[in-house]
Design a protein around this motif. Structure first.
Motif, PDB file in Angstrom:
ATOM      1  N   VAL A   1      49.269  46.293  34.101  1.00 60.22           N
ATOM      2  CA  VAL A   1      50.440  46.026  34.653  1.00 60.22           C
ATOM      3  C   VAL A   1      50.479  45.103  35.507  1.00 60.22           C
ATOM      4  CG1 VAL A   1      50.822  48.736  34.964  1.00 60.22           C
ATOM      5  CG2 VAL A   1      49.460  47.531  36.876  1.00 60.22           C
ATOM      6  N   TYR A   2      51.499  44.346  35.658  1.00 60.72           N
ATOM      7  CA  TYR A   2      51.587  43.206  36.621  1.00 60.72           C
ATOM      8  C   TYR A   2      51.965  43.257  37.717  1.00 60.72           C
ATOM      9  CZ  TYR A   2      50.710  40.494  32.207  1.00 60.72           C
ATOM     10  OH  TYR A   2      50.179  40.184  30.919  1.00 60.72           O
ATOM     11  N   ILE A   3      51.415  43.149  38.781  1.00 56.91           N
ATOM     12  CA  ILE A   3      51.887  43.194  40.214  1.00 56.91           C
ATOM     13  C   ILE A   3      51.491  42.159  41.175  1.00 56.91           C
ATOM     14  CG2 ILE A   3      51.512  45.758  39.943  1.00 56.91           C
ATOM     15  CD1 ILE A   3      48.734  45.552  41.111  1.00 56.91           C
ATOM     16  N   ASN A   4      51.921  42.322  42.297  1.00 60.44           N
ATOM     17  CA  ASN A   4      51.913  41.115  43.419  1.00 60.44           C
ATOM     18  C   ASN A   4      50.517  41.350  43.788  1.00 60.44           C
ATOM     19  OD1 ASN A   4      52.228  43.021  45.648  1.00 60.44           O
ATOM     20  ND2 ASN A   4      54.379  42.712  45.519  1.00 60.44           N
ATOM     21  N   GLN A   5      49.956  40.491  44.515  1.00 61.47           N
ATOM     22  CA  GLN A   5      48.825  40.305  44.974  1.00 61.47           C
ATOM     23  C   GLN A   5      48.519  41.433  46.253  1.00 61.47           C
ATOM     24  OE1 GLN A   5      46.596  38.439  43.747  1.00 61.47           O
ATOM     25  NE2 GLN A   5      44.896  39.507  45.009  1.00 61.47           N
ATOM     26  N   GLN A   6      49.515  41.517  47.172  1.00 60.58           N
ATOM     27  CA  GLN A   6      49.352  42.553  48.004  1.00 60.58           C
ATOM     28  C   GLN A   6      49.209  43.910  47.539  1.00 60.58           C
ATOM     29  OE1 GLN A   6      52.928  42.746  50.621  1.00 60.58           O
ATOM     30  NE2 GLN A   6      51.911  43.992  52.188  1.00 60.58           N
TER      31      GLN A   6
ATOM     32  N   ASP B   1      56.980  43.694  41.339  1.00 61.80           N
ATOM     33  CA  ASP B   1      56.491  42.579  40.307  1.00 61.80           C
ATOM     34  C   ASP B   1      55.623  41.547  40.698  1.00 61.80           C
ATOM     35  OD1 ASP B   1      57.888  44.110  38.491  1.00 61.80           O
ATOM     36  OD2 ASP B   1      59.969  43.177  39.081  1.00 61.80           O
ATOM     37  N   GLY B   2      54.854  40.808  39.922  1.00 60.62           N
ATOM     38  CA  GLY B   2      54.228  39.507  40.309  1.00 60.62           C
ATOM     39  C   GLY B   2      53.275  39.111  39.374  1.00 60.62           C
ATOM     40  N   ASP B   3      52.405  38.453  39.382  1.00 60.55           N
ATOM     41  CA  ASP B   3      51.596  37.607  38.502  1.00 60.55           C
ATOM     42  C   ASP B   3      50.089  38.330  38.548  1.00 60.55           C
ATOM     43  OD1 ASP B   3      53.676  36.039  38.149  1.00 60.55           O
ATOM     44  OD2 ASP B   3      52.845  34.353  39.571  1.00 60.55           O
ATOM     45  N   SER B   4      49.767  38.906  39.257  1.00 62.52           N
ATOM     46  CA  SER B   4      48.364  39.579  39.024  1.00 62.52           C
ATOM     47  C   SER B   4      48.267  40.463  38.122  1.00 62.52           C
ATOM     48  CB  SER B   4      47.699  40.056  40.488  1.00 62.52           C
ATOM     49  OG  SER B   4      47.704  38.994  41.610  1.00 62.52           O
ATOM     50  N   VAL B   5      46.903  40.769  37.247  1.00 61.21           N
ATOM     51  CA  VAL B   5      47.302  41.791  36.180  1.00 61.21           C
ATOM     52  C   VAL B   5      46.161  42.829  36.831  1.00 61.21           C
ATOM     53  CG1 VAL B   5      46.566  42.179  33.990  1.00 61.21           C
ATOM     54  CG2 VAL B   5      47.780  40.282  34.440  1.00 61.21           C
TER      55      VAL B   5
END
Length: 177
Positions: A105-110, A90-94
Motif C-alpha cells: 500500500v502507498y501511504i503518507n509518511q505520517q 495517499d502518499g509516496d511511502s510503501v
C-alpha cells in the motif's frame, strides 16, 4: 353366525348374547382392516416422531439464530471500520504486509510512522484495507477475530529465541532498502 370358537363358547356359557357377539366380531374385523388394534404402539411411535421433529426443528432454529447473529456482528464491525478509518492516506511511502500474499500500500509518511510505532493498525474492509486506531482494533478483536491484519504494537520479544546469537541485534521494521 358365530365366527370363531371363543365366541361360541361364550354364547353357550351365557356370558354374551348374539347382539354382543356380532358387535364384537364387527369390531375385530374393523380393527384388522384399519390397524387400530395396535393403537398404543402407533400412538407411541407418533409421539416419538413428534419429539424427534421438534428436536430437529429446535436445532435448525439455533443454527439459523447463530448464523444471523454472526452476520449482524460482521455488519456491525464493518460499520465500525467504515466510520473510524483514516480517510486521507495517499502518499509516496510503501508499506508491505501479508494478507495471504504480500500486499503493498502507498501511504503518507505520517501514517507509515504511526503503523510502525503501533498506534495504527491495518484492518480488512471487504476487498480493501483500512487504517484504524489501536484502541478500536482491540475492541474489534474482542468481538471477532480475523479483521485486523497488521498490529505492530504487539511485542516481537515473545518470538525471539534465548539461544539465538543475534537476539541482541534488533532489526527495525521500518528499515528502507
Amino acid at each position: 353366525m358365530v365366527k370363531n370358537a371363543l365366541q361360541a363358547q361364550l354364547l353357550k356359557a351365557g356370558l354374551v348374547d348374539n347382539k354382543k357377539a356380532k358387535k364384537l366380531s364387527k369390531q375385530a374385523v374393523h380393527e384388522q382392516r384399519t390397524g387400530v388394534s395396535k393403537d398404543a404402539e402407533v400412538k407411541a411411535k407418533i409421539e416419538q416422531d413428534k419429539q424427534q421433529k421438534m428436536a430437529r426443528d429446535q436445532a435448525l432454529e439455533q443454527e439459523k439464530k447463530a448464523a444471523l447473529q454472526e452476520k449482524e456482528l460482521k455488519a456491525a464491525i464493518m460499520q465500525m471500520i467504515n466510520q473510524h478509518k483514516i480517510r486521507d492516506t495517499d502518499g509516496d511511502s510503501v508499506y508491505q504486509f501479508i494478507d495471504g500474499t504480500i500486499k503493498k500500500v502507498y501511504i503518507n509518511q505520517q501514517i507509515y510512522n504511526a503503523l510502525v510505532a503501533g498506534s495504527l493498525v491495518i484492518a480488512k474492509e471487504n476487498e480493501a484495507y483500512a487504517f484504524l486506531p489501536k484502541a478500536l482494533a482491540e475492541r474489534i478483536n474482542q468481538k471477532m477475530e480475523g479483521f485486523i491484519l497488521v498490529n505492530n504494537s504487539q511485542s516481537n520479544a515473545d518470538t525471539t529465541d534465548e539461544e539465538d546469537p543475534y537476539a541482541a541485534y534488533v532489526i527495525p521494521d521500518d528499515l528502507m532498502w
